[in-house]
Design a protein around this motif. Structure first.
Motif, PDB file in Angstrom:
ATOM      1  N   TYR A  69       0.835  -1.200   0.000  1.00 61.11           N
ATOM      2  CA  TYR A  69       0.000   0.000   0.000  1.00 61.11           C
ATOM      3  C   TYR A  69       0.872   1.253   0.000  1.00 61.11           C
ATOM      4  O   TYR A  69       1.966   1.270   0.566  1.00 61.11           O
ATOM      5  N   LEU A  70       0.357   2.285  -0.606  1.00 59.82           N
ATOM      6  CA  LEU A  70       0.990   3.593  -0.529  1.00 59.82           C
ATOM      7  C   LEU A  70      -0.069   4.585  -0.061  1.00 59.82           C
ATOM      8  O   LEU A  70      -0.966   4.956  -0.830  1.00 59.82           O
ATOM      9  N   GLN A  71       0.017   4.950   1.210  1.00 58.61           N
ATOM     10  CA  GLN A  71      -0.893   5.938   1.776  1.00 58.61           C
ATOM     11  C   GLN A  71      -0.337   7.318   1.466  1.00 58.61           C
ATOM     12  O   GLN A  71       0.797   7.638   1.853  1.00 58.61           O
ATOM     13  N   MET A  72      -1.130   8.135   0.788  1.00 56.63           N
ATOM     14  CA  MET A  72      -0.673   9.458   0.362  1.00 56.63           C
ATOM     15  C   MET A  72      -1.540  10.519   1.020  1.00 56.63           C
ATOM     16  O   MET A  72      -2.751  10.571   0.762  1.00 56.63           O
ATOM     17  N   ASN A  73      -0.941  11.312   1.879  1.00 56.71           N
ATOM     18  CA  ASN A  73      -1.648  12.381   2.585  1.00 56.71           C
ATOM     19  C   ASN A  73      -1.143  13.742   2.128  1.00 56.71           C
ATOM     20  O   ASN A  73      -0.060  13.859   1.548  1.00 56.71           O
ATOM     21  N   ASN A  74      -1.929  14.766   2.425  1.00 57.12           N
ATOM     22  CA  ASN A  74      -1.559  16.147   2.076  1.00 57.12           C
ATOM     23  C   ASN A  74      -1.095  16.234   0.621  1.00 57.12           C
ATOM     24  O   ASN A  74      -0.027  16.786   0.324  1.00 57.12           O
ATOM     25  N   LEU A  75      -1.904  15.710  -0.254  1.00 55.39           N
ATOM     26  CA  LEU A  75      -1.530  15.670  -1.671  1.00 55.39           C
ATOM     27  C   LEU A  75      -1.458  17.067  -2.262  1.00 55.39           C
ATOM     28  O   LEU A  75      -2.233  17.976  -1.890  1.00 55.39           O
ATOM     29  N   LYS A  76      -0.525  17.239  -3.181  1.00 56.71           N
ATOM     30  CA  LYS A  76      -0.279  18.517  -3.835  1.00 56.71           C
ATOM     31  C   LYS A  76      -0.472  18.364  -5.343  1.00 56.71           C
ATOM     32  O   LYS A  76      -0.336  17.252  -5.878  1.00 56.71           O
TER      33      LYS A  76
END
Length: 122
Positions: free
Chosen positions: A77-84
């Motif tokens: 899994y790749l959890q991606m937060n605060n995406l830009k």
């Protein structure tokens, strides 16, 4: 031959989150995530090894992205937060059957998934 299937991409607003999943059809030494934006080269984003769960991150995603694995399900899994907006790209997972440690190099990997689109826009 190992087949990889990515899922979880989509459209999200800046500051939002997405979780990508990569399911492998067999065992691998490491799984990496790469991304490619239009007109740019493919770049390594993150990687995790199966044996000792060593994790690697590209500088621009440190503190925002988290890679994890479920060995029993052969899934990473790749959890991606605060995406830009600059995270917008097609994201690919890739499997390495051997290891030289050069996780950012596409040539390190033997098999690739078909990619999943991530778009960050308001």
């Amino acid at each position: 031959q190992v087949q990889l299937v990515e899922s979880g991409g989509g459209l999200v607003q800046p500051g939002g989150s997405l979780t990508l999943a990569c399911v492998a059809s067999g065992s691998t030494y490491a799984i990496g995530w790469f991304r490619q934006a239009p007109g740019k080269e493919r770049e390594g984003v993150s990687c995790i090894t199966t044996s000792d769960s060593s994790k690697y991150y590209e500088d621009s995603v440190k503190g925002r992205f988290t890679i994890s694995r479920d060995n029993g399900a052969n899934t990473v899994y790749l959890q991606m937060n605060n995406l830009k907006p600059e995270d917008t790209a097609i994201y690919y997972c890739a499997a390495a059957m051997g290891w030289s440690g050069a996780w950012v190099l596409p040539d390190q990997y033997d098999y690739w998934g078909q990619g999943t689109q991530v778009a960050v826009s308001s």
